[in-house]
Design a protein around this motif. Structure first.
Motif, PDB file in Angstrom:
ATOM      1  N   LEU A 161       0.823  -1.207   0.000  1.00 54.99           N
ATOM      2  CA  LEU A 161       0.000   0.000   0.000  1.00 54.99           C
ATOM      3  C   LEU A 161       0.863   1.264   0.000  1.00 54.99           C
ATOM      4  O   LEU A 161       0.586   2.213  -0.738  1.00 54.99           O
ATOM      5  N   THR A 162       1.894   1.274   0.828  1.00 56.07           N
ATOM      6  CA  THR A 162       2.723   2.482   0.912  1.00 56.07           C
ATOM      7  C   THR A 162       3.606   2.670  -0.317  1.00 56.07           C
ATOM      8  O   THR A 162       4.027   3.801  -0.594  1.00 56.07           O
ATOM      9  N   ALA A 163       3.907   1.605  -1.045  1.00 55.57           N
ATOM     10  CA  ALA A 163       4.777   1.737  -2.220  1.00 55.57           C
ATOM     11  C   ALA A 163       4.146   2.590  -3.309  1.00 55.57           C
ATOM     12  O   ALA A 163       4.862   3.163  -4.145  1.00 55.57           O
ATOM     13  N   THR A 164       2.827   2.698  -3.319  1.00 53.83           N
ATOM     14  CA  THR A 164       2.177   3.505  -4.357  1.00 53.83           C
ATOM     15  C   THR A 164       2.468   4.993  -4.205  1.00 53.83           C
ATOM     16  O   THR A 164       2.265   5.769  -5.148  1.00 53.83           O
ATOM     17  N   CYS A 165       2.942   5.395  -3.004  1.00 56.40           N
ATOM     18  CA  CYS A 165       3.191   6.812  -2.782  1.00 56.40           C
ATOM     19  C   CYS A 165       4.462   7.294  -3.471  1.00 56.40           C
ATOM     20  O   CYS A 165       4.714   8.508  -3.508  1.00 56.40           O
ATOM     21  N   VAL A 166       5.263   6.388  -4.015  1.00 57.34           N
ATOM     22  CA  VAL A 166       6.524   6.806  -4.641  1.00 57.34           C
ATOM     23  C   VAL A 166       6.249   7.746  -5.814  1.00 57.34           C
ATOM     24  O   VAL A 166       6.883   8.801  -5.958  1.00 57.34           O
ATOM     25  N   LEU A 167       5.288   7.387  -6.650  1.00 59.84           N
ATOM     26  CA  LEU A 167       4.945   8.250  -7.786  1.00 59.84           C
ATOM     27  C   LEU A 167       4.353   9.568  -7.312  1.00 59.84           C
ATOM     28  O   LEU A 167       4.699  10.643  -7.832  1.00 59.84           O
ATOM     29  N   SER A 168       3.474   9.513  -6.326  1.00 56.62           N
ATOM     30  CA  SER A 168       2.862  10.751  -5.818  1.00 56.62           C
ATOM     31  C   SER A 168       3.905  11.665  -5.195  1.00 56.62           C
ATOM     32  O   SER A 168       3.868  12.884  -5.386  1.00 56.62           O
ATOM     33  N   PHE A 169       4.841  11.105  -4.455  1.00 56.41           N
ATOM     34  CA  PHE A 169       5.880  11.921  -3.844  1.00 56.41           C
ATOM     35  C   PHE A 169       6.766  12.572  -4.905  1.00 56.41           C
ATOM     36  O   PHE A 169       7.211  13.717  -4.725  1.00 56.41           O
ATOM     37  N   ALA A 170       7.046  11.864  -5.973  1.00 50.30           N
ATOM     38  CA  ALA A 170       7.872  12.447  -7.033  1.00 50.30           C
ATOM     39  C   ALA A 170       7.181  13.665  -7.654  1.00 50.30           C
ATOM     40  O   ALA A 170       7.812  14.708  -7.870  1.00 50.30           O
ATOM     41  N   LEU A 171       5.896  13.539  -7.931  1.00 46.33           N
ATOM     42  CA  LEU A 171       5.164  14.674  -8.497  1.00 46.33           C
ATOM     43  C   LEU A 171       5.051  15.817  -7.484  1.00 46.33           C
ATOM     44  O   LEU A 171       5.166  16.996  -7.847  1.00 46.33           O
ATOM     45  N   ALA A 172       4.833  15.474  -6.208  1.00 45.80           N
ATOM     46  CA  ALA A 172       4.751  16.513  -5.180  1.00 45.80           C
ATOM     47  C   ALA A 172       6.080  17.245  -5.029  1.00 45.80           C
ATOM     48  O   ALA A 172       6.125  18.479  -4.899  1.00 45.80           O
TER      49      ALA A 172
END
Length: 630
Positions: free
Chosen positions: A175-186
């Motif tokens: 579940l937490t691994a999906t945040c990698v893409l979101s963090f990059a855009l943020a």
């Protein structure tokens, strides 16, 4: 959102967090010189929203401690949380910002210079930079996120081989691994907006992040347990992007051509560093390995300290990882506050270097380092003095009992010993990465610190458990800070290492005395809130008093200074041109009658009025403490 501008002497400077007008004077080039008022407002906006995010982060940790305690279930979630912690450092805090803020600064400087000969009017360097970097970033990071989701079991075995419940950790990791893409855009949006002088949306990202985690955990806690917190991490990461995207789109759409919005009041734009910078619009590639590798390796190495901590703590009794996590979260709050000013001024330093003004960048960095040290040392002294009371006040409820409070407080005190090093690393690394070509020295220094952490942590975990791991972390980051400080004089921002080191040593001495005073005063106080307040007030008062008396206090250690000139080498004082004084009393009496009395060195410094027949000289210097030379 309305537009407010302030005249800074070289065009208009927008208020912090306020969108500049399209085509207005707030579009800055290399000559951007924000006023002190702008930086203060930007720092205030960033500090206010960071404080809100920190409060929400504490509320998030309190919810985790209340419902899940400090046991095996929380340890499993924290192992999965290693992925977003690692990704936030790499993609938001360090690597992305250290690469993109200078790149956008150079692109904005070229935009302010207008179109070059032979360049089409629509070739906006900022838009060209976005076109060349964002698609590649999205593709690369999305592939990494997919690999993490697929390889979650292997990743958990690698991070924490002795974890009691690895299956739960695998579910949370996916579940937490999906945040990698979101963090990059943020992180991309944050770097671009800060380079444009907009700080409101980037400062609010952790508010949105923690709101997502808290809301999802409260809603889904009953059916999913700690997995709800992992799902909240993914939801909060998406909110970080959504809160910044509109501001970035407005910044990019607010300009039609490079020369249309150049303010008439702007000064000349300096070529050289701007033209040679790695701007994607010049046919180069921002993501070239030789350009980003030093920054990426530094960020990975720095965040690897967390990996080493969790790896060494996994064989320890259940709850050790949780104690390390809660202690670190609270202990690092002073560091987060202290780095706000450096975060705000980093784009200013990058734009100043792009314009070729190294001296202004040096003054800014030295001032920021000392101010950050004051803030972090006052906070660290308060944490050490009232650690048990702080942990009891924040976490001791529900499944988090008194034993957890005692263990977390002990670890937190040890962690705090490395806060000054953490702050110096976070601030000094901007000196190295503000120039057009990042260097490998910060990564090498961080590697030495990581090696010290690993060696000391392996021994400390066997002897002192979680506290030994925390001590190894403090030792490693301090080694890195010393290496970065010693090497800073030869870099793009040549700071005065001797003067800065002397100031830091005095501040650290003041912090040590303030810690002892705060501990003695807070120890007999029973209510945790009152004890924390007493410690904070005493620490602040003693620290400020000690610093104010630093110039005369004999106990403050000073760094060695260059040897001063001996008495024989020192210049002689100007002698009077009058004849030698006679030893006879009559001669002395006659001299006294002819001339004004000769004053002793202890007499009051006052210049006697010259007689009318002998006017005072006006074309040469008169020695201080004497009358006119005759």
């Amino acid at each position: 959102m309305s537009t407010v501008t302030k005249d800074s002497g070289a065009g208009k400077t927008p208020e912090a967090g306020v969108k500049p007008e399209a085509g207005g004077a707030s579009r800055r080039g290399a000559a951007w010189a924000p006023s002190g008022g702008f930086l203060m407002r930007a720092a205030f906006v960033t500090a206010a929203l960071t404080a809100v995010g920190a409060v929400l982060g504490l509320l998030r940790d309190q919810i985790l401690a209340r419902y899940f305690g400090a046991g095996a279930e929380t340890d499993a979630f924290l192992v999965a949380w290693t992925v977003p912690e690692f990704a936030s450092t790499l993609l938001i805090e360090d690597a992305m910002a250290l690469i993109l803020v200078p790149a956008f600064a150079r692109a904005l400087a070229r935009r302010g210079a207008g179109a070059e000969p032979g360049e089409t009017p629509l070739a906006d360097p900022v838009r060209a930079l976005v076109r060349h970097t964002m698609p590649r970033l999205v593709v690369t990071v999305a592939a990494v996120a997919a690999l993490l989701v697929a390889g979650a079991p292997e990743l958990v075995d690698l991070l924490a081989p002795g974890l009691p419940d690895p299956a739960l950790a695998v579910d949370c990791t996916r579940l937490t691994a999906t945040c990698v893409l979101s963090f990059a855009l943020a992180g991309y949006c944050s770097a671009a907006l800060r380079a444009h002088g907009s700080f409101l949306a980037p400062a609010a990202i952790y508010v949105a992040y923690n709101v997502g985690i808290i809301g999802t955990t409260l809603v889904l806690r009953e059916p999913f347990g700690v997995r709800a917190a992992a799902a909240g991490v993914a939801a909060g990461a998406v909110l970080m992007v959504l809160i910044q995207a509109p501001s970035l789109v407005r910044e990019l759409r607010g300009r039609s051509t490079p020369s249309a919005s150049r303010p008439a009041a702007d000064g000349p734009v300096t070529d050289g560093p701007v033209a040679d910078g790695p701007v994607a619009g010049d046919g180069g590639t921002l993501l070239a390995l030789g350009m980003i590798a030093p920054v990426v390796v530094f960020a990975l190495t720095r965040q690897s300290q967390t990996l080493i901590e969790r790896f060494l703590a996994s064989p320890l009794p259940a709850g050790a990882i949780s104690h390390l996590n809660y202690a670190q979260k609270v202990a690092q709050m002073p560091m987060t506050v202290s780095l706000i000013l450096c975060t705000v001024s980093f784009p200013v330093v990058a734009r100043t270097l792009a314009a070729g003004d190294t001296e202004a960048a040096r003054r800014r960095v030295e001032r920021d380092l000392l101010l950050a040290a004051v803030v972090v040392l006052v906070g660290a002294s308060t944490v050490i003095a009232a650690a048990p009371q702080i942990v009891e006040l924040l976490f001791q409820r529900g499944a988090f009992d008194a034993a957890d409070t005692a263990a977390t407080a002990g670890v937190m005190r040890v962690y705090t010993l490395g806060l000054l090093g953490q702050t110096m690393v976070g601030a000094l690394v901007r000196c190295y990465f503000s120039a057009a070509r990042p260097l490998w020295y910060p990564a090498a220094a961080m590697g030495c610190g990581l090696s010290a952490t690993a060696v000391a942590g392996a021994a400390g975990a066997q002897l002192w458990g979680a506290a030994g791991i925390a001590g190894a972390n403090a030792l490693g980051i301090t080694v890195t800070a010393v290496m970065l400080l010693c090497g800073a004089r030869r870099q793009a921002v040549p700071i005065d290492v001797r003067r800065l080191g002397e100031g830091l040593l005095r501040l650290a001495t003041a912090g040590a005395w303030a810690t002892g005073a705060g501990w003695l005063c807070a120890r007999p106080v029973t209510p945790p809130l009152l004890a924390t307040a007493v410690a904070a007030l005493v620490v602040t008062g003693v620290f400020l008093l000690f610093v104010a008396c630093a110039a005369t206090a004999p106990g403050i250690p000073l760094l060695p200074r260059p040897r001063s000139r001996s008495r024989a080498e020192s210049p002689r004082k100007p002698r009077s041109l009058s004849p030698p004084r006679s030893r006879s009393r009559a001669a002395r009496g006659s001299r006294t009658a002819r001339t004004s009395p000769r004053r002793t060195p202890h007499a009051r410094a006052r210049r006697a009025a010259p007689p009318a027949a002998d006017p005072a000289p006006v074309d040469r210097d008169v020695p201080l403490g004497r009358g006119p030379v005759r």
